[in-house]
Write an enzyme that holds these catalytic residues in place. Structure first.
Site, PDB file in Angstrom:
ATOM      1  CB  SER A 167      -0.254   0.080   0.911  1.00 20.69           C
ATOM      2  OG  SER A 167       0.189   0.367   2.136  1.00 20.69           O
ATOM      3  CE  LYS A 168      -0.020   5.767  -3.697  1.00 22.82           C
ATOM      4  NZ  LYS A 168       1.309   5.913  -4.683  1.00 22.82           N
ATOM      5  NE  ARG A 169       0.373   0.583   6.173  1.00 22.84           N
ATOM      6  CZ  ARG A 169       1.010  -0.874   6.781  1.00 22.84           C
ATOM      7  NH1 ARG A 169       2.432  -0.743   7.178  1.00 22.84           N
ATOM      8  NH2 ARG A 169       0.503  -1.497   6.893  1.00 22.84           N
TER       9      ARG A 169
END
Length: 492
Positions: A261-263
């Site tokens: 994911s984005k993180r």
RNA sequence: GCCCUCAUCGUCUAGUGGCCUAGGACGCUGCCCUUUCAAGGCAGAGAUCAGGGGUUCGAAUCCCCUUGAGGGCGCCA
């Protein structure tokens, strides 16, 4: 699969950019099609009316083309497509009544039924089930509505959805090409919605209809669809259709083992492109995430993946995406580039860094090429060669401290300045010879001379091979930079 | 809660009953090359094959259990 023509598809929903996971699925489908001389199809699954956008669709097209995943059939843009099985965009298929036809057929046969439950009621039902520690799936309450009940719902103005009537006994199984035999109890399945109250089909329904109508031979998709598969197989059976082969690819996880994911940093193909990765790198690295050859081959020449790919080499367990290895691989591919190719790819990054390519004394192609083995990313290029294109260079503080602020440096630089001034033909060879001669005559160690020269003409302690670098900077600039280094109190 | 899937160095993986004192790659350490940094070459550390039971003359490989991780249980796809 030998007797059946291979037809596979990548079917993204246009709700964002092409992500690493999606790209991997697309790639494996593409490679499988190439390997078996089959057809690779791109179908757009935009049945989510709220989240689908044209921008996303175009972005996915662009990323796929960049990766070289060209499709034989499918949507080409909003209005055009190629292939004989279209339309390839589900919203267009819906408009043609394709899905309604089959849902009507199933209702008529008693294999599907109208469900008048509202989303709120269903939510409540799920919550209650959770509380009572029962599976939160639909309980089939609209299966046996009386005429009166239906009339009542209609009076209330409720629009029904259509649900599939799942068999309550027996089991559903298939031989997954990656996982082997997979089996589900039918009583654990549920009456999923085929057509929403809006008239739009749901994923599980549209997918089956289209895969059949488009004559897919193999469905290669992510692991997360395993539990959808028994649902879909029952739909195939109810429609009396043949069932394609299934192959479920393992997931790609982030460095911490959770879903990518984005993180975890960049997640879309477009972002990696912007960061300075080559498309061949992404393609090669993604291929190795969940697939390998018997000899663990790492780098593949053009066309080699298409030739060597097989479902048998696919991994069952999830793979963690490793940006460090990706970056190593990008360096490998950058080193394979010709001078011209490298320069072409460097251009956008040079422009972004505001480097004026007309300012160098020699062909900028040669300058970019001089540091080829050091680039890991295309975006590394400007900061490694910028001093060739600048009137004013910046001096790295630490390099100045360590190299220039030393005894003898001033004498060395003033001496070498004289030497360089007297070189008529300012070439790498001549510069090297006279620099070495100078050191020898004055009794300096070569490194005592080389390092200060490097720092004073480039501003830093690390850089390209010295004499070629000096040649490329040019005689006048070199002399003025040495002057500046001496006069501007850079040295003791 | 229920269902499903998966499990080999930190990471990607090879391995399908004896070739395994577990191979390759990234990363890491050291050495060599060298005007710097890289690149390259060489060497090395790193996995009691998740744990526990079986089966077998013999198991990373077959079976069972446990544990852990992931996925699903949407009028999302």
């Amino acid at each position: 699969m030998e007797n059946k023509k291979v037809r596979v598809r990548f079917a993204p929903s246009p709700t964002g950019h092409l992500h690493i996971g999606g790209a991997r699925t697309a790639l494996f489908n593409y490679l499988f099609a190439k390997k078996y001389k089959g057809t690779f199809i791109l179908r757009i699954e935009d049945t989510d009316e709220l989240r689908s956008t044209k921008e996303s669709m175009n972005s996915i097209f662009e990323s796929m083309r960049w990766l070289g995943l060209d499709w034989d059939e499918g949507a080409m843009d909003e209005f055009n497509e190629k292939g004989d099985y279209g339309p390839y965009i589900q919203s267009k298929r819906e408009a043609l009544g394709i899905y309604k036809k089959y849902s009507d057929e199933l209702i008529q046969k008693g294999l599907a039924y109208h469900c008048y439950c509202t989303p709120e009621e269903l939510e409540e039902m799920r919550k209650k089930a959770q509380l009572e520690k029962r599976p939160p799936r639909y309980d089939g309450r609209c299966r046996h509505l009386t005429k009166e009940q239906i009339e009542e719902y209609k009076r209330q103005g409720r629009k029904p959805a259509v649900r599939f009537k799942m068999p309550e006994e027996g089991h559903t199984s298939w031989n997954d090409l990656i996982h082997g035999e997979l089996k589900f109890e039918n009583k654990l399945l549920y009456d999923f919605i085929m057509v929403k109250a809006s008239g739009y089909p749901t994923y599980n329904f549209a997918c089956v209809i289209d895969d059949h109508l488009m004559e897919m031979s193999h469905i290669i998709r992510g692991d997360d669809h395993i539990s959808n598969t028994p649902l879909q197989i029952n739909l195939y059976k109810a429609l009396g259709w043949g069932i394609p082969e299934f192959a479920h690819l393992s997931m790609i996880l982030g460095p911490d083992g959770s879903r990518l994911s984005k993180r975890h940093g960049a997640t879309s193909v477009g972002e990696y492109r912007r960061l300075g990765y080559l498309s061949v790198t992404i393609k090669n690295y993604l291929a190795l995430l969940g697939w390998s050859t018997k000899d663990s081959q790492q780098i593949f020449e053009k066309g080699e993946l298409e030739e060597k790919f097989s479902l048998e080499g696919c991994q069952k367990n999830p793979a963690i995406f490793d940006p460090v290895k990706l970056t190593w691989m990008n360096g490998e591919y950058i080193r394979k580039l010709s001078k011209e190719e490298l320069y072409e790819l460097a251009l956008p990054y040079m422009k972004e860094a505001n480097i004026d390519l007309s300012k160098s004394k020699v062909d900028p192609k040669d300058i970019v090429f001089i540091e080829q083995e050091k680039y890991k990313l295309l975006s590394d290029i400007p900061k490694l060669v910028d001093f060739f294109f600048k009137d004013e260079i910046e001096y790295d503080k630490e390099s100045v401290e360590k190299v220039l602020k030393k005894d003898k440096v001033k004498d060395i630089l003033l001496g070498i300045k004289e030497v360089y001034s007297s070189i008529a033909d300012f070439t790498e060879k001549n510069i090297e010879e006279s620099t070495r001669r100078f050191a020898k005559e004055k009794g300096y160690k070569t490194s005592e001379v080389f390092h200060p020269v490097r720092v004073s003409v480039s501003g830093r302690a690390q850089g390209p091979t010295l004499f070629k670098m000096i040649e490329y900077i040019g005689k006048e600039t070199v002399i003025s930079r040495i002057d500046k280094a001496v006069s501007e109190a850079k040295i003791v």
